[in-house]
Enzyme design. Structure first.
Site, PDB file in Angstrom:
ATOM      1  N   SER A  47      -7.988  -2.808  10.399  1.00  0.00           N
ATOM      2  CA  SER A  47      -8.106  -4.052   9.647  1.00  0.00           C
ATOM      3  C   SER A  47      -9.406  -4.800   9.956  1.00  0.00           C
ATOM      4  CB  SER A  47      -6.923  -4.948  10.012  1.00  0.00           C
ATOM      5  OG  SER A  47      -7.159  -6.276   9.605  1.00  0.00           O
ATOM      6  N   GLU A  80      -9.515  -7.727  10.445  1.00  0.00           N
ATOM      7  CA  GLU A  80      -9.168  -8.730  11.458  1.00  0.00           C
ATOM      8  C   GLU A  80      -9.647  -8.316  12.848  1.00  0.00           C
ATOM      9  OE1 GLU A  80      -7.875 -11.768  11.210  1.00  0.00           O
ATOM     10  OE2 GLU A  80      -7.719 -11.633   9.033  1.00  0.00           O
ATOM     11  N   ARG A 137     -12.476 -14.851   1.626  1.00  0.00           N
ATOM     12  CA  ARG A 137     -12.020 -13.497   1.901  1.00  0.00           C
ATOM     13  C   ARG A 137     -12.755 -12.508   1.005  1.00  0.00           C
ATOM     14  NH1 ARG A 137     -10.111 -15.391   5.699  1.00  0.00           N
ATOM     15  NH2 ARG A 137      -8.053 -15.142   6.643  1.00  0.00           N
ATOM     16  N   HIS A 195      -6.662  -6.637   0.492  1.00  0.00           N
ATOM     17  CA  HIS A 195      -6.529  -6.013  -0.822  1.00  0.00           C
ATOM     18  C   HIS A 195      -5.190  -6.421  -1.412  1.00  0.00           C
ATOM     19  CE1 HIS A 195      -5.728  -3.267   2.484  1.00  0.00           C
ATOM     20  NE2 HIS A 195      -4.759  -2.729   1.765  1.00  0.00           N
ATOM     21  N   ASP A 239       0.829  -1.205   0.000  1.00  0.00           N
ATOM     22  CA  ASP A 239       0.000   0.000   0.000  1.00  0.00           C
ATOM     23  C   ASP A 239       0.863   1.254   0.000  1.00  0.00           C
ATOM     24  OD1 ASP A 239      -1.976  -1.839   0.234  1.00  0.00           O
ATOM     25  OD2 ASP A 239      -2.791  -1.106   2.126  1.00  0.00           O
ATOM     26  N   LEU A 251       9.436   2.130  14.621  1.00  0.00           N
ATOM     27  CA  LEU A 251       8.192   2.567  15.272  1.00  0.00           C
ATOM     28  C   LEU A 251       8.232   2.321  16.783  1.00  0.00           C
ATOM     29  CD1 LEU A 251       5.118   1.834  12.980  1.00  0.00           C
ATOM     30  CD2 LEU A 251       5.965   4.032  13.780  1.00  0.00           C
ATOM     31  N   PRO A 267      -4.561 -21.848  13.330  1.00  0.00           N
ATOM     32  CA  PRO A 267      -5.083 -22.263  14.636  1.00  0.00           C
ATOM     33  C   PRO A 267      -6.532 -21.798  14.859  1.00  0.00           C
ATOM     34  CG  PRO A 267      -2.901 -21.305  14.881  1.00  0.00           C
ATOM     35  CD  PRO A 267      -3.289 -21.126  13.436  1.00  0.00           C
ATOM     36  N   TYR A 313      -2.558 -10.194  15.718  1.00  0.00           N
ATOM     37  CA  TYR A 313      -2.586  -9.080  14.768  1.00  0.00           C
ATOM     38  C   TYR A 313      -3.869  -8.257  14.958  1.00  0.00           C
ATOM     39  CZ  TYR A 313      -2.804  -6.814  10.169  1.00  0.00           C
ATOM     40  OH  TYR A 313      -2.910  -5.908   9.138  1.00  0.00           O
TER      41      TYR A 313
HETATM   42  P1  GDP Z   1      -4.983 -12.915   5.677  1.00  0.00           P
HETATM   43  O1  GDP Z   1      -6.422 -12.724   5.413  1.00  0.00           O
HETATM   44  O2  GDP Z   1      -4.304 -11.662   6.058  1.00  0.00           O
HETATM   45  O3  GDP Z   1      -4.738 -14.009   6.624  1.00  0.00           O
HETATM   46  O4  GDP Z   1      -4.347 -13.313   4.252  1.00  0.00           O
HETATM   47  P2  GDP Z   1      -3.714 -14.660   3.676  1.00  0.00           P
HETATM   48  O5  GDP Z   1      -3.613 -14.405   2.209  1.00  0.00           O
HETATM   49  O6  GDP Z   1      -2.480 -15.038   4.365  1.00  0.00           O
HETATM   50  O7  GDP Z   1      -4.775 -15.805   3.979  1.00  0.00           O
HETATM   51  C1  GDP Z   1      -6.038 -15.806   3.391  1.00  0.00           C
HETATM   52  C2  GDP Z   1      -6.730 -17.131   3.683  1.00  0.00           C
HETATM   53  O8  GDP Z   1      -6.150 -18.170   2.891  1.00  0.00           O
HETATM   54  C3  GDP Z   1      -6.638 -17.617   5.127  1.00  0.00           C
HETATM   55  O9  GDP Z   1      -7.910 -18.063   5.534  1.00  0.00           O
HETATM   56  C4  GDP Z   1      -5.688 -18.796   5.074  1.00  0.00           C
HETATM   57  O10 GDP Z   1      -5.964 -19.777   6.053  1.00  0.00           O
HETATM   58  C5  GDP Z   1      -5.996 -19.326   3.687  1.00  0.00           C
HETATM   59  N1  GDP Z   1      -4.915 -20.138   3.146  1.00  0.00           N
HETATM   60  C6  GDP Z   1      -5.027 -21.372   2.607  1.00  0.00           C
HETATM   61  N2  GDP Z   1      -3.840 -21.834   2.208  1.00  0.00           N
HETATM   62  C7  GDP Z   1      -2.927 -20.881   2.514  1.00  0.00           C
HETATM   63  C8  GDP Z   1      -1.498 -20.790   2.329  1.00  0.00           C
HETATM   64  O11 GDP Z   1      -0.850 -21.695   1.813  1.00  0.00           O
HETATM   65  N3  GDP Z   1      -0.891 -19.636   2.751  1.00  0.00           N
HETATM   66  C9  GDP Z   1      -1.625 -18.590   3.292  1.00  0.00           C
HETATM   67  N4  GDP Z   1      -0.978 -17.476   3.660  1.00  0.00           N
HETATM   68  N5  GDP Z   1      -2.959 -18.669   3.493  1.00  0.00           N
HETATM   69  C10 GDP Z   1      -3.602 -19.790   3.095  1.00  0.00           C
END
Ligand code: GDP
Length: 323
Positions: A124, A126, A216, A178, A14, A58, A278, A148
């Site tokens: 976020s 989150e 997402r 994004h 960003d 920071l 988790p 986070y």
């Molecule tokens: P987040 O929304 O910031 O956690 O962005 P991520 O791109 O890391 O993860 C998006 C979603 O994809 C989460 O629900 C992860 O559990 C799922 N996911 C599935 N397989 C993977 C993987 O191999 N790597 C990551 N980073 N996320 C994964």
């Protein structure tokens, strides 16, 4: 006189798009970067020579205050964060230190040394975590489910408090995911776009993922920085939810990415239970109607086009590396 902006996290996805947007609008752009990160040209590419780099952690209130006092920025965008949710489980303390207390340090610097600066805080989705309702808007109660999200929530409330208590022009942009060709490779979208490109070129055989059914609200990063800027141009400071309002699964993303290179994802994807998180939040999807109403902002790029943009960019990069 040109407006002056300070962007923390300018080397991130960003940060780059925002710096570019502000430069195009005639801003003088300063970027806050960690002292150990001296060569920013790998991250800033074509805009390296057009921004001024300031070095500070920071975690270092004194240096932050000195920089804010010297620059008297019209606008400050706090985008710096270890942005990865998955990784925050293993570094919970430094996550809250940089994201939560880091934001507080910036607010304090503004309050003490540059109270006319307007501040954007990258909040976020989150923070909603295990949201009780779906979609989420600015009134939805928070229930973060990972370090986070907890850290972002601390920063969010610090912003609200400094606005209400000291009258600072400070705003939270509650962004959903994004993406772009500048997304870090630890994110699932970029992991998939890279793998699709590399597999198509014969550079990689398989792709290992976690939960394919995770959903997402994925938007296009260059559009989200427009909303950040718009928020700081309003007559009053306020908080906004920024997202598309639509969700897709990791599987949908995979399918689209492999289709882009005329392959079927089912032939290449393996599942590793170790990559499943988790705890996962439920049905995080934005209700971005306030941003549309007040800012006139809408996410415009559909997922298919985001995927195409990312896969095509990775194909070009990988081809260049092969030459
Ligand atoms: P987040 O929304 O910031 O956690 O962005 P991520 O791109 O890391 O993860 C998006 C979603 O994809 C989460 O629900 C992860 O559990 C799922 N996911 C599935 N397989 C993977 C993987 O191999 N790597 C990551 N980073 N996320 C994964």
């Amino acid at each position: 006189m040109a407006k002056r902006a300070l962007i923390t996290g300018i080397t991130g996805q960003d940060g780059y798009y925002l710096a570019k947007l502000l430069l195009d609008k005639g801003y003088e752009v300063h970027g806050l970067v960690r002292p150990d990160h001296y060569d920013v040209s790998d991250r800033l590419g074509d805009i390296t020579d057009r921004v001024t780099i300031e070095h500070a952690e920071l975690t270092d209130s004194l240096t932050i205050r000195v920089i804010v006092e010297r620059l008297q920025p019209d606008e400050i965008y706090n985008l710096a964060a270890p942005s990865h949710v998955g990784r925050s489980f293993s570094v919970p303390e430094s996550t809250i230190e940089i994201v939560g207390v880091g934001c507080l340090r910036l607010l304090e610097a503004v309050r003490q040394a540059s109270p006319r600066s307007r501040l954007y805080q990258a909040a976020s989705s989150e923070m909603f975590g295990r949201a009780a309702v779906s979609p989420q808007n600015e009134q939805t109660p928070f229930h973060p489910r990972n370090p986070y999200g907890v850290a972002k929530l601390a920063a969010y409330w610090a912003v609200v408090n400094y606005r209400e208590t000291y009258g600072l022009f400070a705003c939270n942009g509650i962004t959903y995911n994004h993406e772009s060709e500048r997304r870090g490779e630890e994110f699932v979208t970029r992991k998939i776009s890279m793998a699709a490109a590399r597999i198509a070129l014969g550079l990689q055989k398989r792709l290992t993922l976690g939960n394919l059914d995770a959903r997402r609200d994925w938007g296009f990063a260059p559009e989200y920085v427009e909303a950040m800027w718009l928020m700081l141009q309003q007559p009053e400071p306020d908080d906004f939810v920024l997202g598309t309002g639509v969700t897709h699964s990791v599987r949908d993303f995979c399918e689209a990415a492999f289709n882009r290179v005329n392959l079927n994802y089912k032939d290449f994807v393996d599942i590793d239970p170790a990559l499943v998180r988790p705890s996962e939040e439920h049905l995080l999807v934005a209700d971005p109607s306030k941003a549309a109403r007040v800012l006139g902002w809408r996410a415009r790029t559909p997922l298919r086009d985001i995927v195409a943009h990312m896969v095509d960019a990775d194909l070009s990069r990988q081809r260049r590396a092969l030459r």
